[in-house]
Design a protein around this motif. Structure first.
Motif, PDB file in Angstrom:
ATOM      1  N   LYS A  80     -20.416  81.383  43.596  1.00  0.00           N
ATOM      2  CA  LYS A  80     -20.083  82.921  44.751  1.00  0.00           C
ATOM      3  C   LYS A  80     -18.349  82.495  44.438  1.00  0.00           C
ATOM      4  O   LYS A  80     -18.409  81.218  44.548  1.00  0.00           O
ATOM      5  CB  LYS A  80     -20.824  82.818  45.625  1.00  0.00           C
ATOM      6  CG  LYS A  80     -21.836  83.338  45.847  1.00  0.00           C
ATOM      7  CD  LYS A  80     -22.043  85.034  44.923  1.00  0.00           C
ATOM      8  CE  LYS A  80     -22.987  85.276  45.083  1.00  0.00           C
ATOM      9  NZ  LYS A  80     -23.661  86.842  44.168  1.00  0.00           N
ATOM     10  N   ASP A  81     -17.625  83.098  43.737  1.00  0.00           N
ATOM     11  CA  ASP A  81     -15.616  82.416  43.943  1.00  0.00           C
ATOM     12  C   ASP A  81     -15.526  83.612  44.507  1.00  0.00           C
ATOM     13  O   ASP A  81     -14.681  85.151  44.551  1.00  0.00           O
ATOM     14  CB  ASP A  81     -15.670  82.949  42.683  1.00  0.00           C
ATOM     15  CG  ASP A  81     -13.983  82.059  43.132  1.00  0.00           C
ATOM     16  OD1 ASP A  81     -13.580  81.332  43.063  1.00  0.00           O
ATOM     17  OD2 ASP A  81     -13.200  83.239  41.942  1.00  0.00           O
ATOM     18  N   ARG A  84     -17.038  87.656  44.433  1.00  0.00           N
ATOM     19  CA  ARG A  84     -17.181  87.770  42.818  1.00  0.00           C
ATOM     20  C   ARG A  84     -18.663  86.302  42.574  1.00  0.00           C
ATOM     21  O   ARG A  84     -19.257  85.716  43.453  1.00  0.00           O
ATOM     22  CB  ARG A  84     -17.073  87.461  41.654  1.00  0.00           C
ATOM     23  CG  ARG A  84     -15.049  88.984  42.038  1.00  0.00           C
ATOM     24  CD  ARG A  84     -14.520  89.192  41.040  1.00  0.00           C
ATOM     25  NE  ARG A  84     -15.244  89.735  40.189  1.00  0.00           N
ATOM     26  CZ  ARG A  84     -14.371  89.870  38.952  1.00  0.00           C
ATOM     27  NH1 ARG A  84     -13.506  89.918  39.000  1.00  0.00           N
ATOM     28  NH2 ARG A  84     -15.047  90.662  37.642  1.00  0.00           N
ATOM     29  N   TYR A  86     -20.238  84.005  39.029  1.00  0.00           N
ATOM     30  CA  TYR A  86     -20.243  83.250  38.016  1.00  0.00           C
ATOM     31  C   TYR A  86     -21.432  82.710  37.318  1.00  0.00           C
ATOM     32  O   TYR A  86     -21.865  82.019  37.941  1.00  0.00           O
ATOM     33  CB  TYR A  86     -18.756  83.045  37.990  1.00  0.00           C
ATOM     34  CG  TYR A  86     -17.910  83.558  38.194  1.00  0.00           C
ATOM     35  CD1 TYR A  86     -17.245  84.604  37.030  1.00  0.00           C
ATOM     36  CD2 TYR A  86     -17.147  83.885  39.694  1.00  0.00           C
ATOM     37  CE1 TYR A  86     -15.926  85.037  37.319  1.00  0.00           C
ATOM     38  CE2 TYR A  86     -15.924  84.946  39.726  1.00  0.00           C
ATOM     39  CZ  TYR A  86     -15.931  85.763  38.602  1.00  0.00           C
ATOM     40  OH  TYR A  86     -14.684  86.218  38.637  1.00  0.00           O
ATOM     41  N   TYR A 113     -19.739  92.525  33.605  1.00  0.00           N
ATOM     42  CA  TYR A 113     -19.683  92.085  35.054  1.00  0.00           C
ATOM     43  C   TYR A 113     -20.871  93.543  35.405  1.00  0.00           C
ATOM     44  O   TYR A 113     -20.431  94.764  34.703  1.00  0.00           O
ATOM     45  CB  TYR A 113     -18.653  92.538  34.980  1.00  0.00           C
ATOM     46  CG  TYR A 113     -17.571  91.176  35.010  1.00  0.00           C
ATOM     47  CD1 TYR A 113     -18.248  89.630  36.066  1.00  0.00           C
ATOM     48  CD2 TYR A 113     -17.729  90.669  33.278  1.00  0.00           C
ATOM     49  CE1 TYR A 113     -17.607  88.557  35.615  1.00  0.00           C
ATOM     50  CE2 TYR A 113     -16.892  89.095  33.265  1.00  0.00           C
ATOM     51  CZ  TYR A 113     -16.740  88.107  33.866  1.00  0.00           C
ATOM     52  OH  TYR A 113     -16.449  87.048  33.389  1.00  0.00           O
ATOM     53  N   SER A 117     -14.954  96.397  40.235  1.00  0.00           N
ATOM     54  CA  SER A 117     -14.421  94.925  40.018  1.00  0.00           C
ATOM     55  C   SER A 117     -14.120  93.953  40.589  1.00  0.00           C
ATOM     56  O   SER A 117     -14.040  92.860  40.288  1.00  0.00           O
ATOM     57  CB  SER A 117     -13.582  95.727  38.965  1.00  0.00           C
ATOM     58  OG  SER A 117     -12.372  96.230  40.546  1.00  0.00           O
ATOM     59  N   ASP A 118     -14.052  94.340  42.273  1.00  0.00           N
ATOM     60  CA  ASP A 118     -13.384  93.404  43.764  1.00  0.00           C
ATOM     61  C   ASP A 118     -14.639  92.315  43.598  1.00  0.00           C
ATOM     62  O   ASP A 118     -14.451  91.736  44.233  1.00  0.00           O
ATOM     63  CB  ASP A 118     -13.040  93.676  44.208  1.00  0.00           C
ATOM     64  CG  ASP A 118     -13.588  94.660  45.086  1.00  0.00           C
ATOM     65  OD1 ASP A 118     -13.585  95.141  44.606  1.00  0.00           O
ATOM     66  OD2 ASP A 118     -12.619  94.910  46.645  1.00  0.00           O
ATOM     67  N   ARG A 119     -16.178  92.935  43.354  1.00  0.00           N
ATOM     68  CA  ARG A 119     -17.485  92.330  44.093  1.00  0.00           C
ATOM     69  C   ARG A 119     -18.349  92.153  42.644  1.00  0.00           C
ATOM     70  O   ARG A 119     -19.568  92.074  42.859  1.00  0.00           O
ATOM     71  CB  ARG A 119     -17.992  93.403  44.944  1.00  0.00           C
ATOM     72  CG  ARG A 119     -17.215  93.228  46.688  1.00  0.00           C
ATOM     73  CD  ARG A 119     -17.501  94.313  47.255  1.00  0.00           C
ATOM     74  NE  ARG A 119     -17.865  95.324  46.401  1.00  0.00           N
ATOM     75  CZ  ARG A 119     -17.991  96.836  47.393  1.00  0.00           C
ATOM     76  NH1 ARG A 119     -17.811  96.081  48.559  1.00  0.00           N
ATOM     77  NH2 ARG A 119     -17.595  97.624  46.418  1.00  0.00           N
ATOM     78  N   ALA A 120     -18.260  92.224  41.284  1.00  0.00           N
ATOM     79  CA  ALA A 120     -18.373  92.215  40.416  1.00  0.00           C
ATOM     80  C   ALA A 120     -19.574  90.753  40.095  1.00  0.00           C
ATOM     81  O   ALA A 120     -19.101  90.244  41.151  1.00  0.00           O
ATOM     82  CB  ALA A 120     -17.728  92.291  38.694  1.00  0.00           C
ATOM     83  N   THR A 121     -20.278  91.074  39.782  1.00  0.00           N
ATOM     84  CA  THR A 121     -21.319  90.003  39.345  1.00  0.00           C
ATOM     85  C   THR A 121     -21.830  90.047  37.799  1.00  0.00           C
ATOM     86  O   THR A 121     -21.890  90.682  36.778  1.00  0.00           O
ATOM     87  CB  THR A 121     -22.894  90.205  39.561  1.00  0.00           C
ATOM     88  OG1 THR A 121     -22.809  90.350  41.882  1.00  0.00           O
ATOM     89  CG2 THR A 121     -23.671  89.080  39.867  1.00  0.00           C
ATOM     90  N   GLN A 122     -21.560  88.810  37.361  1.00  0.00           N
ATOM     91  CA  GLN A 122     -21.839  88.284  35.848  1.00  0.00           C
ATOM     92  C   GLN A 122     -22.556  88.826  35.385  1.00  0.00           C
ATOM     93  O   GLN A 122     -23.930  87.913  36.248  1.00  0.00           O
ATOM     94  CB  GLN A 122     -20.967  87.317  35.831  1.00  0.00           C
ATOM     95  CG  GLN A 122     -21.018  86.580  34.268  1.00  0.00           C
ATOM     96  CD  GLN A 122     -20.131  84.988  34.111  1.00  0.00           C
ATOM     97  OE1 GLN A 122     -20.475  84.579  34.683  1.00  0.00           O
ATOM     98  NE2 GLN A 122     -18.637  84.928  32.931  1.00  0.00           N
ATOM     99  N   ASP A 150     -25.960  86.665  41.421  1.00  0.00           N
ATOM    100  CA  ASP A 150     -26.461  86.266  42.840  1.00  0.00           C
ATOM    101  C   ASP A 150     -28.357  85.654  42.268  1.00  0.00           C
ATOM    102  O   ASP A 150     -28.972  86.642  43.516  1.00  0.00           O
ATOM    103  CB  ASP A 150     -26.178  87.780  42.543  1.00  0.00           C
ATOM    104  CG  ASP A 150     -27.309  89.397  42.157  1.00  0.00           C
ATOM    105  OD1 ASP A 150     -28.007  88.958  41.234  1.00  0.00           O
ATOM    106  OD2 ASP A 150     -27.403  90.589  42.290  1.00  0.00           O
TER     107      ASP A 150
END
Length: 157
Positions: A80-81, A84, A86, A113, A117-122, A150
């Motif tokens: 987690k960053d 978001r 990754y 993603y 957008s500000d909480r998107a998960t790859q 996630d």
């Protein structure tokens, strides 16, 4: 031709056909290829903040593949960053082999993603291909889905 000769002929044909099927490869239990490093797919600014693999979160799932099925475990690391998520890497391992079933597995395409957008998960598409040779030809298929940063696996519908 006498009954005994017919039986012998059928026995020889059966052994030959059985031999052809037995020659088909079986992917053994164990690692299915080398782990795939997904770090090169990270945005440059995020890659700088990515943790070492041992410090990352880990997820896995088991998937039935083929007919009759083998079991493949998919294991991935993610982090987690902020809000978001990754992906760092993915690995595949056969936990239950199936006689005559040959397997390959790999990520496919670029990551996507999901979410706002500000909480998107790859997420990364995964494909596990299988094949089985027989006297009638080769049967093939694939299992596909997404691994998400996630910890979830979403099989393709």
């Amino acid at each position: 031709m006498t009954t005994g000769k017919w039986l012998a002929l059928f026995a020889v044909i059966g052994l030959m056909l059985g031999g052809l099927t037995a020659c088909a490869g079986t992917t053994p239990v164990g690692a299915l290829g080398a782990p795939t490093d997904l770090r090169p797919l990270l945005p440059a600014e995020v890659a700088k903040r990515a943790p070492a693999d041992n410090d990352a979160l880990r997820a896995n799932t088991r998937v039935a593949v083929g007919k009759p099925a083998a079991t493949v475990q998919i294991t991935w690391r993610y982090f987690k960053d902020g809000a978001r998520g990754y992906l760092l890497n993915v690995a595949f391992s056969v936990t239950e082999a199936a006689e005559g079933l040959e397997l390959t597995a790999a990520p496919e395409g670029a990551p996507v993603y999901v979410g706002v957008s500000d909480r998107a998960t790859q997420a990364q598409r995964i494909v596990i291909n299988w094949s089985r040779r027989s006297t009638l030809g080769t049967e093939v298929g694939a299992v596909t889905g997404l691994i998400l940063a996630d910890g979830h696996w979403e099989p393709a519908q």
